[in-house]
Enzyme design. Structure first.
Site, PDB file in Angstrom:
ATOM      1  N   ILE A  36      25.067  34.628  -9.035  1.00 45.98           N
ATOM      2  CA  ILE A  36      24.158  34.335  -7.925  1.00 45.98           C
ATOM      3  C   ILE A  36      24.028  35.531  -6.979  1.00 45.98           C
ATOM      4  CG2 ILE A  36      25.798  33.369  -6.242  1.00 45.98           C
ATOM      5  CD1 ILE A  36      23.836  30.966  -6.013  1.00 45.98           C
ATOM      6  N   HIS A 105      36.568  33.162 -15.747  1.00 43.47           N
ATOM      7  CA  HIS A 105      35.234  33.705 -16.016  1.00 43.47           C
ATOM      8  C   HIS A 105      35.344  35.193 -16.276  1.00 43.47           C
ATOM      9  CE1 HIS A 105      35.981  33.695 -11.663  1.00 43.47           C
ATOM     10  NE2 HIS A 105      35.279  34.814 -11.603  1.00 43.47           N
ATOM     11  N   HIS A 107      33.018  38.583 -15.975  1.00 42.40           N
ATOM     12  CA  HIS A 107      31.786  39.220 -15.503  1.00 42.40           C
ATOM     13  C   HIS A 107      31.344  40.237 -16.554  1.00 42.40           C
ATOM     14  CE1 HIS A 107      32.334  38.216 -11.062  1.00 42.40           C
ATOM     15  NE2 HIS A 107      33.578  38.059 -11.492  1.00 42.40           N
TER      16      HIS A 107
END
Ligand code: AMP
Length: 120
Positions: A36, A105, A107
């Site tokens: 985001i 997660h 990136h």
């Protein structure tokens, strides 16, 4: 090490469909979506669908199928975003690694020339 998963984290909400995401790729074991607040022209997050807090948790406890599905998603993200000139994969982990969201997660960052790895 004891890993405790908080199912109220924002990526858990994305996986449950409670919060929207801009999906790049999805399979049975992983979801990839645009960050985001992108730090580069390509900035995608790849997350497992299972309840893992961090890379070391996932590496220790995820099944072979979950790990394969995750890495397949990484490969598909690299293909879809066409980072053929290179990219950086980052897994911030816990406090020293400055991890904000406690759901594992990775990136995938690229699409431009990046700087040196760390400014510690
Ligand atoms: P980290 O510091 O490694 O935990 O990074 C968490 C990342 O999640 C940051 O880059 C945020 O911009 C990103 N992020 C937080 N909320 C969302 C969201 N709702 N959709 C997409 N990315 C998000």
């Amino acid at each position: 090490m004891q890993f405790e998963y908080d199912d109220q984290n924002i990526f858990a909400k994305i996986l449950r469909g409670e919060i929207p995401n801009n999906t790049v790729y999805e399979n049975d074991h992983a979801l990839a979506f645009h960050d985001i607040q992108p730090q580069a022209p390509v900035h995608v997050l790849v997350i497992p669908k299972g309840a893992y807090v961090s890379l070391d948790h996932f590496a220790r406890d995820a099944s072979a199928a979950e790990q394969a599905g995750f890495m397949q998603a990484v490969a598909e993200v690299c293909r879809i975003t066409d980072v053929s000139d290179g990219f950086r994969a980052i897994c911030n982990t816990r406090s020293h690694g400055v991890q904000d969201v406690p759901h594992y997660h990775m990136h995938i960052i690229g699409g431009k020339q990046l700087g040196r790895m760390l400014q510690a």
